[in-house]
Scaffold this motif. Structure first.
Motif, PDB file in Angstrom:
ATOM      1  N   SER A  51      -0.175  -7.734   0.770  1.00 54.11           N
ATOM      2  CA  SER A  51      -0.859  -7.569  -0.445  1.00 54.11           C
ATOM      3  C   SER A  51      -1.762  -6.461  -0.505  1.00 54.11           C
ATOM      4  O   SER A  51      -2.121  -5.779  -1.561  1.00 54.11           O
TER       5      SER A  51
ATOM      6  N   ASP B  52     -10.162  -7.918   5.022  1.00 52.20           N
ATOM      7  CA  ASP B  52     -10.921  -6.845   4.239  1.00 52.20           C
ATOM      8  C   ASP B  52     -10.491  -6.682   2.909  1.00 52.20           C
ATOM      9  O   ASP B  52      -9.000  -6.600   2.850  1.00 52.20           O
ATOM     10  N   ASP B  53     -11.152  -6.653   1.835  1.00 47.91           N
ATOM     11  CA  ASP B  53     -10.842  -6.220   0.727  1.00 47.91           C
ATOM     12  C   ASP B  53     -10.840  -4.618   0.374  1.00 47.91           C
ATOM     13  O   ASP B  53     -11.700  -3.910   0.438  1.00 47.91           O
ATOM     14  N   PRO B  54      -9.623  -4.295  -0.077  1.00 47.30           N
ATOM     15  CA  PRO B  54      -9.393  -2.856  -0.160  1.00 47.30           C
ATOM     16  C   PRO B  54     -10.233  -2.276  -1.338  1.00 47.30           C
ATOM     17  O   PRO B  54     -10.361  -0.973  -1.327  1.00 47.30           O
TER      18      PRO B  54
ATOM     19  N   ARG C  26      -3.677 -13.807  -0.296  1.00 51.03           N
ATOM     20  CA  ARG C  26      -4.873 -13.202   0.052  1.00 51.03           C
ATOM     21  C   ARG C  26      -5.849 -14.160   0.666  1.00 51.03           C
ATOM     22  O   ARG C  26      -6.574 -13.920   1.462  1.00 51.03           O
TER      23      ARG C  26
ATOM     24  N   ARG D  83      -1.282 -11.094   5.047  1.00 53.50           N
ATOM     25  CA  ARG D  83      -2.464 -10.679   3.831  1.00 53.50           C
ATOM     26  C   ARG D  83      -2.255  -9.076   3.779  1.00 53.50           C
ATOM     27  O   ARG D  83      -2.449  -8.593   2.549  1.00 53.50           O
TER      28      ARG D  83
ATOM     29  N   ARG E 275      -2.668  -0.642  -7.356  1.00 54.42           N
ATOM     30  CA  ARG E 275      -3.873  -0.750  -8.288  1.00 54.42           C
ATOM     31  C   ARG E 275      -4.950   0.509  -8.065  1.00 54.42           C
ATOM     32  O   ARG E 275      -5.665   0.782  -8.931  1.00 54.42           O
TER      33      ARG E 275
ATOM     34  N   GLU F  17       6.286  -9.018  -0.604  1.00 59.26           N
ATOM     35  CA  GLU F  17       4.863  -9.219  -0.472  1.00 59.26           C
ATOM     36  C   GLU F  17       4.523 -10.586  -0.058  1.00 59.26           C
ATOM     37  O   GLU F  17       3.515 -10.869   0.573  1.00 59.26           O
TER      38      GLU F  17
ATOM     39  N   TYR G 134       0.049  -3.263  -1.318  1.00 56.80           N
ATOM     40  CA  TYR G 134       0.270  -3.463  -2.865  1.00 56.80           C
ATOM     41  C   TYR G 134      -0.697  -2.881  -3.569  1.00 56.80           C
ATOM     42  O   TYR G 134      -0.760  -1.792  -4.390  1.00 56.80           O
ATOM     43  N   LEU G 135      -2.050  -3.566  -3.343  1.00 53.81           N
ATOM     44  CA  LEU G 135      -3.476  -3.078  -3.991  1.00 53.81           C
ATOM     45  C   LEU G 135      -3.741  -1.664  -3.726  1.00 53.81           C
ATOM     46  O   LEU G 135      -3.927  -0.990  -4.830  1.00 53.81           O
TER      47      LEU G 135
END
Lengths: 557, 176
Positions: B95, B66-68, A239, B92, B103, A158, B98-99
Motif C-alpha cells: 500500500s 510509516d505514513d508516506p 495499512r 503494508r 497519490r 496490493e 501504491y500511495l
C-alpha cells in the motif's frame, strides 16, 4: 454461467506454470517451508493431519457439468475417489500429494478452474446466494457483480499479504442466503426509490473466535462505485489492521477498535481519492458480464406439468422429498432442486466421484448443464422442469442424494473436524453422524420442522456453529474432546449469534443433549413456530433446565 | 562483493548506503556517511535541511508503519524511496508503494528491501516498485523471470495500468 475468455485462460495457465516452478524449487530444497507456505496457501494447499489438503475454488458456487466431471476425475486419479464441499461453496480434496498438486491444477485449468486464493491472508473466493437468478424473492441477480469481484480480487497485487484472510459475500434477495452480515465485507444488492442499483455495504462481521454481526458502513453505494469503495476498505485494513496477534487481525477487530463511525470516516476519506477514477465500473462492463448469466431457454409451461400433482399424491416419499428439497422458481413450470449431501453415515458435504458423474448427467439432462454448491454443503440443480422431478428424484434416490432433509435437523452443516483438519480441537463428523442416527425417524424429523444444526471442530468456525439454531463447538480441555452447545443462532437477514447454554458435554452425550433441546422446544412451541423462534421468545432457561436438569450438576464446568 | 539490486528489470550494482540509527543512537547526531544516502524517517525529519544541502543524492527508507504522507512534499527532491519489508508476510509496504506512486506522484526509484524474494516481485512491481533488493543470499539473476509471471492483470494498482475492462474493445453503445 461465466465462460472464460483468452485473458482468464492465460492468467490461470500462467498461475499453473508459476506454482509448478515454486513447487519444484521447494521440493529441490531451494525454497524453504517458511517461504513456500504463503505461496502454497494462495494456491489452496494446506498441510493437514494425513496429507496436504487441496481446496478448489468454485467462484460463487457455480459449476458446469464438465467441471464437475473433471472434479470427479481428479478425485479418482489423484485422491481416494471422493471430495468434500465446504461452507464456502468450495471443494476440498483430503488426500492429494504435494508433488502432484501442479498436475491437478493443470487439469483444472483445462475446464476453467483453479485453487487461486482459496487460502492465505488474501481475498478469498466470493460467495453468493445458491438460488441466484432463479429465486422468486430476488430483486437483484448478484452473479454478474460477483464475477466482477472475482476478477478484481484475483491477483490483486496490493492485497495479497493482508493481516488476515478476507471473505466477501454478495446477496440480492429478500432472504439473505449468503450470510452477508457475517463476512469481512457483505454486499447486499438493492434498488433505491428511483430504481437504481446499489449495494448496502456491511463490514466487520464474522464468526471465528470473536463472532460479530457486521456493521452497515454505507446504506446505498451506487454499483459503479463497488470496486473503488472496496479498494478504500481494503487499503485502510491493509495499512491499519493488527498484525501482531493472529486472533485480533481480522477486519472486525479493527472496526471494533476504531468504532464503526471512525472506521467509516477513514474509509470515506480514502474513497474521496478513488471515487470516479478508472476502476469505476461502466454500464458496458456490467452488460458484458451480465450477458454470461442470461436466463437459459426455458420452455413455456405445458399440460404435462399438471402431472406433478398426481405424482405427489401417489407417492408419499416423493411428496416428502418435494416438500423439503424442491424450491420455488421464478419461471412457471420450473423448480430448483437440492441434492442432499447429508445422508446419515456419510460425512456432511462428502461426495464420491461416481456421485459427481451422476450429478453431472442429471445437470445435463434436467438443468441446462449447470449446478450450484450451497453454503449448507449441498448441490443444487437450479432449473428443473416440474415434469422431470419424479424421474430426477428416482435417480438421485438410487445414488443416495435424495435424503428429504433440507432445512431439517439432520441437514447438518459440519466442518471436516479432527478426523482431517490440523487446526481442529475435536472431531465433528462422528458427532454429526450420532445425531443423525438418533433422529432417523422421518415423521418425527418433519414434525420438528426447520432446524439448522451446525458443528465446528474448533473456534475457526468453519461449520458456522454461531449461526446454527443449535450450534455445537468442539473444544479441547486438558487434551480431551468436549462439545459446547449454543442455541438461538440464525442466518439470513435477521442474523443472530447463538448463546452458550452452559458447560460442555462429552461426545457420547451429544445425541441426548440435542434430543433434550428438541423436547423442550416441542413442549413450548406455539403454532408453526420454528425451534429458533421459540428460543427467541422464551429464552434459553427452559432449554437449559431440560438439558442440565437431568445431569443434576455440571460435571465438566 | 558489492551488493546487487534489480532495477528496471536488470541486475546492477548498488550505489546507496543506508542510515538507520541503532538502538540508543540519536537521529539528530548519527554520523552521515559520504555518497548517496538513504535515511530512516526519523533521521529525515531531524536532518532534512542538512541532507538536502549535500551534493550527493538523498533518499528515505520507510518502515511498514510509516505514513508516506510525511514525505509527500519532499518527493521531487528524493532520488530513492526504499520501503522495508521486515517480514515477507507483512503486506503494508504494497500500500505504501501504491500511495507513493499514485497519490503522491513519486517518479524516482522505488525500492523494495528486506525480506523480499523472487516470488513477490510481480506483485511488488504492480504496486509501483521498480527496484528490488532481495533478501541476503538470494540470486537476483535467477529472480528476473518472475517479473514476467503474468502477462495480464484484471485490476488497476500502483503501476497505473488501467483495469482490464477499460482496455477491452468497448461494445458499441457502451457508456460509462
Amino acid at each position: 454461467m461465466y465462460r472464460y475468455d483468452a485473458i482468464d485462460r492465460s492468467l490461470v495457465a500462467e498461475r499453473v506454470a508459476q506454482f509448478r516452478d515454486q513447487t519444484r524449487r521447494h521440493l529441490a530444497g531451494e525454497l524453504s517451508e517458511d517461504d513456500f507456505r504463503p505461496l502454497r496457501l494462495q494456491n489452496g494447499l494446506y498441510v493437514q493431519r494425513h496429507s496436504p489438503m487441496l481446496r478448489i475454488a468454485i467462484p460463487y458456487g457455480l459449476l458446469s457439468s464438465a467441471q464437475l466431471r473433471k472434479l470427479a476425475r481428479i478425485a479418482r486419479v489423484y485422491d481416494r475417489g471422493y471430495g468434500h464441499f465446504t461452507t464456502r461453496q468450495n471443494l476440498q480434496y483430503n488426500w492429494p500429494r504435494l508433488a502432484q498438486a501442479p498436475e491437478i491444477l493443470a487439469e483444472l485449468a483445462e475446464v476453467g478452474m483453479h485453487a487461486i486464493q482459496t487460502s492465505g491472508n488474501c481475498i478469498r473466493n466470493i460467495t453468493t446466494d445458491h438460488f441466484a437468478g432463479v429465486a422468486p424473492d430476488e430483486h437483484v441477480d448478484p452473479r454478474a457483480l460477483a464475477e466482477i469481484l472475482r476478477q478484481w480480487s484475483t491477483f490483486h497485487p496490493e492485497f495479497a499479504y493482508l493481516p488476515r484472510k478476507f471473505k466477501i459475500a454478495l446477496s440480492g434477495a429478500a432472504t439473505d442466503r449468503a450470510a452477508t452480515l457475517l463476512h469481512d465485507i457483505g454486499l447486499y444488492a438493492l434498488k433505491n426509490a428511483e430504481g437504481e442499483l446499489g449495494l448496502r455495504v456491511i463490514v466487520g462481521g464474522g464468526m471465528g473466535r470473536t463472532p460479530i454481526i457486521g456493521h452497515v458502513v454505507r446504506e446505498f453505494l451506487p454499483w459503479r462505485d463497488m470496486l473503488t469503495y472496496l479498494e478504500a476498505i481494503l487499503r485502510v485494513y491493509n495499512r491499519h489492521g493488527r498484525r501482531d496477534n493472529l486472533y485480533k487481525s481480522r477486519i472486525k477487530i479493527l472496526v471494533k477498535a476504531l468504532g464503526v463511525d471512525a472506521f467509516r470516516a477513514q474509509v470515506e476519506a480514502e474513497w474521496e481519492h478513488l471515487r470516479g477514477t478508472e476502476s469505476t465500473l461502466t454500464d458496458g462492463e456490467l452488460a458484458r458480464v451480465s450477458a454470461h448469466f442470461a436466463p437459459p431457454s426455458y420452455e413455456p409451461p405445458g399440460d404435462e406439468d399438471q402431472a406433478l400433482a398426481f405424482q405427489l399424491a401417489a407417492d408419499r416419499a416423493f411428496e416428502r422429498w418435494f416438500r423439503r428439497n424442491v424450491h420455488p422458481h421464478r419461471q412457471p413450470g420450473y423448480r430448483a432442486v437440492t441434492l442432499s449431501l447429508k445422508k446419515t453415515g456419510v460425512p456432511p458435504g462428502d461426495v464420491t466421484a461416481d456421485q459427481m458423474d451422476l450429478v453431472a448427467d442429471l445437470a445435463d439432462r434436467h438443468s441446462f448443464g449447470e449446478l450450484r454448491v450451497s453454503h449448507e454443503q449441498n448441490l443444487i440443480l437450479a432449473d428443473v422442469r416440474e415434469r422431470d422431478l419424479l424421474a430426477l428424484w428416482r435417480r438421485a434416490r438410487e445414488a443416495g442424494l435424495a435424503t428429504p432433509n433440507v432445512g431439517l435437523l439432520t441437514n447438518i452443516v459440519c466442518c471436516p473436524g479432527g478426523d482431517f483438519c490440523a487446526l481442529a480441537n475435536a472431531k465433528s463428523i462422528p458427532v454429526a453422524e450420532a445425531i443423525q442416527r438418533r433422529f432417523d425417524d422421518l415423521d418425527y424429523l418433519h414434525d420438528i420442522g426447520e432446524l439448522d444444526l451446525n458443528i465446528s471442530g474448533c473456534m475457526n468456525s468453519c461449520g458456522h456453529h454461531h449461526i446454527g439454531h443449535i450450534g455445537i463447538l468442539g473444544v479441547d480441555k486438558n487434551g480431551s474432546e468436549w462439545y459446547q452447545v449454543s442455541i438461538g443462532g440464525e442466518q439470513g437477514i435477521n442474523a443472530a449469534l447463538g448463546e452458550v447454554i452452559g458447560p460442555s458435554f462429552a461426545a457420547a452425550e451429544m445425541p441426548g443433549v440435542v434430543e433434550g433441546l428438541v423436547e423442550a422446544y416441542l413442549a413450548h412451541r406455539t403454532g408453526d413456530e420454528r425451534f429458533v423462534d421459540t428460543v427467541h421468545r422464551i429464552g434459553i432457561a427452559p432449554f437449559k433446565a431440560r438439558v442440565y436438569g437431568e445431569k443434576r450438576e455440571a460435571a465438566h464446568a | 562483493m558489492p551488493r546487487h539490486v534489480i532495477r528496471h528489470g536488470q541486475v546492477i550494482g548498488d550505489i546507496w548506503q543506508v542510515l538507520v540509527p541503532r538502538e540508543g543512537e540519536s537521529p539528530a547526531t548519527a554520523a552521515l556517511p559520504e555518497g548517496p544516502l538513504a535515511v530512516s524517517l526519523d533521521v529525515w525529519k531531524a536532518r532534512r535541511e542538512e541532507l538536502l544541502a549535500r551534493s550527493s543524492p538523498v533518499g528515505v527508507r520507510l518502515e511498514p508503519a510509516d505514513d508516506p504522507a510525511q514525505i509527500a512534499g519532499d518527493l521531487p527532491r528524493l532520488a530513492l524511496v526504499a520501503v522495508n519489508f521486515p517480514k515477507l508476510a507483512d503486506g503494508r509496504g504494497y500500500s505504501t508503494g501504491y500511495l507513493l506512486r499514485r497519490r503522491y506522484g513519486y517518479r524516482g526509484e522505488l525500492r523494495a528491501v528486506g525480506d523480499v524474494l523472487r516470488d513477490q516481485l510481480f506483485y511488488l512491481a504492480r504496486s509501483g516498485f521498480d527496484a528490488f533488493q532481495l533478501r541476503e543470499g538470494a540470486d537476483a539473476h535467477a529472480a528476473l523471470p518472475s517479473l514476467r509471471d503474468f502477462s495480464e492483470a484484471y485490476q488497476s494498482a500502483g503501476d497505473a495500468r488501467a483495469p482490464h475492462f477499460r482496455r477491452r474493445a468497448a461494445p458499441a453503445g457502451a457508456a460509462s
